[in-house]
Motif scaffolding. Structure first.
Motif, PDB file in Angstrom:
ATOM      1  N   GLU A 195      53.762  -1.939 -12.159  1.00 52.07           N
ATOM      2  CA  GLU A 195      52.635  -2.144 -12.656  1.00 52.07           C
ATOM      3  C   GLU A 195      51.884  -0.743 -12.693  1.00 52.07           C
ATOM      4  OE1 GLU A 195      49.051  -3.849  -9.729  1.00 52.07           O
ATOM      5  OE2 GLU A 195      50.348  -5.106 -10.557  1.00 52.07           O
ATOM      6  N   GLU A 198      53.560   1.800 -15.230  1.00 51.56           N
ATOM      7  CA  GLU A 198      53.150   1.301 -16.543  1.00 51.56           C
ATOM      8  C   GLU A 198      51.727   1.576 -16.886  1.00 51.56           C
ATOM      9  OE1 GLU A 198      51.453  -0.979 -19.800  1.00 51.56           O
ATOM     10  OE2 GLU A 198      51.015  -1.421 -17.692  1.00 51.56           O
ATOM     11  N   ALA A 199      50.812   1.349 -15.952  1.00 50.86           N
ATOM     12  CA  ALA A 199      49.328   1.623 -16.026  1.00 50.86           C
ATOM     13  C   ALA A 199      48.979   3.153 -16.364  1.00 50.86           C
ATOM     14  CB  ALA A 199      48.527   0.887 -14.978  1.00 50.86           C
ATOM     15  N   ARG A 200      49.804   3.991 -15.763  1.00 48.49           N
ATOM     16  CA  ARG A 200      49.622   5.283 -15.851  1.00 48.49           C
ATOM     17  C   ARG A 200      49.965   5.853 -17.094  1.00 48.49           C
ATOM     18  NH1 ARG A 200      53.330   7.164 -12.786  1.00 48.49           N
ATOM     19  NH2 ARG A 200      52.199   7.048 -10.625  1.00 48.49           N
ATOM     20  N   ASN A 201      51.215   5.278 -17.749  1.00 55.64           N
ATOM     21  CA  ASN A 201      51.555   5.959 -18.814  1.00 55.64           C
ATOM     22  C   ASN A 201      51.033   5.240 -20.125  1.00 55.64           C
ATOM     23  OD1 ASN A 201      53.433   7.355 -17.388  1.00 55.64           O
ATOM     24  ND2 ASN A 201      54.981   5.795 -17.452  1.00 55.64           N
ATOM     25  N   ARG A 202      50.473   4.031 -19.939  1.00 49.76           N
ATOM     26  CA  ARG A 202      49.903   3.499 -21.422  1.00 49.76           C
ATOM     27  C   ARG A 202      48.516   4.134 -21.680  1.00 49.76           C
ATOM     28  NH1 ARG A 202      48.449  -1.511 -17.999  1.00 49.76           N
ATOM     29  NH2 ARG A 202      46.293  -1.366 -17.314  1.00 49.76           N
ATOM     30  N   ALA A 203      48.360   4.371 -23.084  1.00 51.93           N
ATOM     31  CA  ALA A 203      47.214   4.707 -23.683  1.00 51.93           C
ATOM     32  C   ALA A 203      45.944   4.059 -23.418  1.00 51.93           C
ATOM     33  CB  ALA A 203      47.304   5.060 -25.049  1.00 51.93           C
ATOM     34  N   LYS A 205      42.051   2.188 -24.104  1.00 49.28           N
ATOM     35  CA  LYS A 205      41.839   1.391 -25.082  1.00 49.28           C
ATOM     36  C   LYS A 205      40.624   1.645 -25.845  1.00 49.28           C
ATOM     37  CE  LYS A 205      43.070  -2.486 -22.406  1.00 49.28           C
ATOM     38  NZ  LYS A 205      42.619  -3.843 -21.552  1.00 49.28           N
ATOM     39  N   ASN A 209      41.452   8.648 -25.872  1.00 47.32           N
ATOM     40  CA  ASN A 209      42.571   8.180 -25.213  1.00 47.32           C
ATOM     41  C   ASN A 209      42.253   9.017 -23.732  1.00 47.32           C
ATOM     42  OD1 ASN A 209      44.928   7.398 -24.150  1.00 47.32           O
ATOM     43  ND2 ASN A 209      46.198   8.598 -25.859  1.00 47.32           N
ATOM     44  N   ASN A 211      44.848   9.089 -21.738  1.00 45.89           N
ATOM     45  CA  ASN A 211      45.932   9.876 -21.456  1.00 45.89           C
ATOM     46  C   ASN A 211      45.919  11.173 -22.396  1.00 45.89           C
ATOM     47  OD1 ASN A 211      46.375   7.824 -19.549  1.00 45.89           O
ATOM     48  ND2 ASN A 211      48.670   7.739 -20.099  1.00 45.89           N
ATOM     49  N   GLU A 213      48.604  13.452 -24.448  1.00 38.52           N
ATOM     50  CA  GLU A 213      49.869  13.000 -24.859  1.00 38.52           C
ATOM     51  C   GLU A 213      50.940  14.395 -24.790  1.00 38.52           C
ATOM     52  OE1 GLU A 213      49.643  11.918 -28.888  1.00 38.52           O
ATOM     53  OE2 GLU A 213      48.738  10.074 -28.531  1.00 38.52           O
ATOM     54  N   ASP A 298      42.678   0.582 -15.910  1.00 40.37           N
ATOM     55  CA  ASP A 298      42.119   1.150 -17.019  1.00 40.37           C
ATOM     56  C   ASP A 298      40.577   1.843 -16.781  1.00 40.37           C
ATOM     57  OD1 ASP A 298      44.104   0.643 -19.071  1.00 40.37           O
ATOM     58  OD2 ASP A 298      43.584  -1.451 -18.825  1.00 40.37           O
TER      59      ASP A 298
END
Length: 644
Positions: A195, A198-203, A205, A209, A211, A213, A298
């Motif tokens: 988890e 996944e949290a690190r890689n997701r953009a 909200k 952003n 993150n 890219e 987030d």
């Protein structure tokens, strides 16, 4: 990535470092005993500072090369140290360091005195022993703190430890420089929670952003953070992590079923400052609201990204997130945060009053096992006459394989003690002179100092090496004034950067010149209130004359049960200064002869050592009868002499 046009040299260096590889990758084998100025900046991200032996350097002739060595710091989320790692650190400190270990105020270990030629070997051994140093220093998220008590029956403590690890992993550097430089590309085995990945890689909200890219560092980018970033997790009522002093702090919130609901969020604390520069500030974190568990990653990424994008990359003394809160205010900060995390934060959940806890002595873990808290004076683990702490910890760890947690007040807890081993471990502690918490002078127990001389390059004057003598002098002064039963938080640093958090202390001594200290007063025992500057420069030789008026005033005007810090805060700095300015002591500084206005003879002091058992009984009698230990002792001796 940054809103500033002009940036500091460090920012350019970070951008050109190939994600923290250069120039240290080349300088490791250049034959020099030191890293370049650029190298030392990048070295910090890997957990190391280059230092000089300043005592030796001052004695050297001009033109001679300084005695360079490296300090290495561990990354230990929540302060957890596996027994295998402790044994390795102990051995490395003996073979490559200065034969000591130092527990830090952020729940890590430091080894001092490592030569450049041995640095790669030491780091590799640490990694192979379940440890790491990456991110322990530098413009990056530092060690994530959590309450050290390893309670198993209190879910909020379990959650705090769990999320200290998860958040540390979330914000760990990802470009691989650490393994390329120190382990020749070998990747250490990790067990990161899916988890977190996944949290690190997701953009994010929001419209901005969180993150970056197509970047090896999806959260940090090529320039990382403008300055260091500190995170702590607390549980309701337990302020062992100094919650309000961090860039970002979380408080665990559970429901009636003791399930984790989320966290209260605090942002904007920080204690580093500079003398004679009013633009640099100390500040407590602001409460921003409550974050549901499902949203916590987030929100953390949003706060970090906001600081990444808006933090001052030109003036490093104005770069921490506390300056954004101070310059913008909470309302504007919250508005801009919504660009990264658009959901309005919920109101913060109600909390009990926070208390300081050090967890010294024996405690049940809640699963049938025990842990024992051990005081480490000023955090330094070594052997000295009458107290062989390093030997004791080595013997216990090697024989019983006990993990430990380091505390934010540079003590440690030995954990997972089976009931039938408790007596054996206590016997070893007794054998090597480790005192029970009741036998430690409270002024020592609740004091902290930074290392300062001889290793820290920022030190203006002494701290760790002289605090024990300072505590002795303060205790003697209190006894002279019949205040010998007092306890309060004393913290000392050799410069204004605040590594031992002196600005939260009831009595803070901050190095301002050679043998001189700025005095801060009025922090709280529970570390929930900032102290205020009282005197700009107090020479260490004038310690007693500088503090005596304060203690006399405290004795005269304190409220029932009022502590020294609360008294100073209630009176205010101006009132304390006015009283001190008009104060005329009855006894001179030298204590050799009385003032002319008094015929009181010299108040001579004599010390008598008591056994631990009698001392503890005396403490209990003092507390239960409402009398000082001095009063009880004198009455008992007078009665004994009459019977003779």
């Amino acid at each position: 990535m940054t809103n500033t046009v002009k940036v500091s040299k460090v920012e350019i260096l970070k951008q050109k470092s190939n994600f923290l590889r250069g120039p240290i990758d080349a300088e490791l084998t250049d034959g020099n005993s030191f890293f370049s100025q650029d190298g030392t900046q990048i070295l910090k991200f890997h957990g190391s500072y280059q230092q000089k032996e300043r005592d030796l350097d001052r004695a050297k002739a001009k033109g001679e090369e300084p005695n360079y060595s490296m300090m290495l710091r561990t990354r230990s989320p929540g302060g957890f140290i596996p027994w295998q790692l402790y044994i390795t650190l102990d051995q490395l400190s003996e073979k490559y360091g200065n034969q000591t270990l130092r527990a830090t105020t952020r729940q890590g270990f430091q080894i001092h005195g490592i030569l450049k030629q041995n640095l790669k070997t030491v780091i590799a051994d640490i990694v192979h022993s379940m440890g790491s140093t990456v991110g322990a220093c530098g413009d990056i998220n530092r060690n994530v703190m959590a309450p050290p008590a390893p309670f198993k029956h209190k879910p909020e403590y379990v959650f705090a430890r769990e999320y200290a690890v998860k958040i540390a992993d979330l914000l760990a550097p990802q470009a691989g420089a650490y393994y390329d430089v120190w382990l020749d590309g070998e990747k250490a085995l990790t067990s990161e929670d899916p988890e977190v990945t996944e949290a690190r890689n997701r953009a994010g909200k929001g419209k901005v952003n969180t993150n970056i890219e197509n970047n090896p560092e999806p959260i940090y980018g090529t320039q990382y953070m403008p300055r260091k970033f500190k995170i702590a997790i607390a549980v309701p009522g337990d302020n062992s992590v100094d919650l309000f002093t961090n860039d970002l702090s979380l408080v665990v919130i559970t429901n009636e079923q003791q399930e984790l609901e989320g966290f209260n969020l605090y942002v904007g604390g920080g204690l580093g400052r500079s003398h004679n520069n009013d633009a640099t500030i100390v500040r407590l974190a602001d409460s921003l609201g409550f974050v549901p568990l499902a949203e916590i990653y987030d929100v953390i990424k949003a706060v970090v990204a906001l600081e990444r994008d808006y933090g001052d990359r030109h003036n490093r003394r104005h770069a921490r997130i506390k300056y954004l809160l101070n310059d913008w205010g909470v309302e504007k900060f919250t508005q801009i945060l919504q660009d990264y995390y658009p959901t309005p934060l919920q109101p913060a959940k109600p909390l009990p009053e926070f208390e300081y806890k050090d967890y010294l002595g024996w405690h049940e873990q809640g699963d049938g096992k025990y842990f024992v808290g051990i005081s480490i004076e000023n955090g330094r683990i070594l052997d000295r006459e009458g107290l062989k702490l390093k030997t004791a910890l080595r013997e216990i760890t090697e024989h019983f394989h006990l993990p430990m947690y380091l505390t934010p007040n540079h003590n440690l807890l030995l954990c997972e003690v089976e009931p039938d081993l408790k007596a054996k471990i206590q016997s070893i502690l007794d054998q090597y002179g480790i005192l029970s918490p009741e036998a430690i002078d409270p002024l020592t127990r609740y004091s902290m100092a930074c290392p300062a001389f001889p290793t820290c390059g920022l030190a203006i004057t002494e701290s760790e090496r002289i605090l024990p003598s300072v505590i002795e002098r303060i205790r003697a002064l209190l006894e002279k004034l019949d205040l010998g039963d007092q306890k309060f938080v004393t913290r000392m640093t050799g410069c204004p950067n605040g590594c031992a958090r002196p600005y939260m202390a009831e009595l803070g001594l901050v190095g301002s010149a050679d043998k001189e200290y700025q005095v801060w007063l009025g922090g709280s025992f529970n570390s929930t209130r900032l102290a205020q500057p009282y005197v700009q420069r107090l020479h260490i030789d004038k310690l007693e004359s500088g503090l005596e008026p304060l203690f006399v005033y405290f004795k005269r005007d304190r409220l029932e049960g009022e502590g020294f810090g609360d008294f100073c805060d209630r009176k205010g700095i101006a009132d304390l200064q006015a009283f001190s300015a008009s104060y005329v002591p009855e006894i001179s500084e030298s204590d050799e002869k009385p003032k002319s206005k008094s015929s009181k003879p010299k108040d001579q002091r004599h010390r008598v050592n008591l056994s631990t058992n009698i001392y503890e009984q005396l403490q209990q009698a003092s507390a239960s009868r409402g009398k000082s230990m001095k009063e009880i002792v004198e009455a008992a001796i007078a009665l004994y002499l009459q019977q003779e």
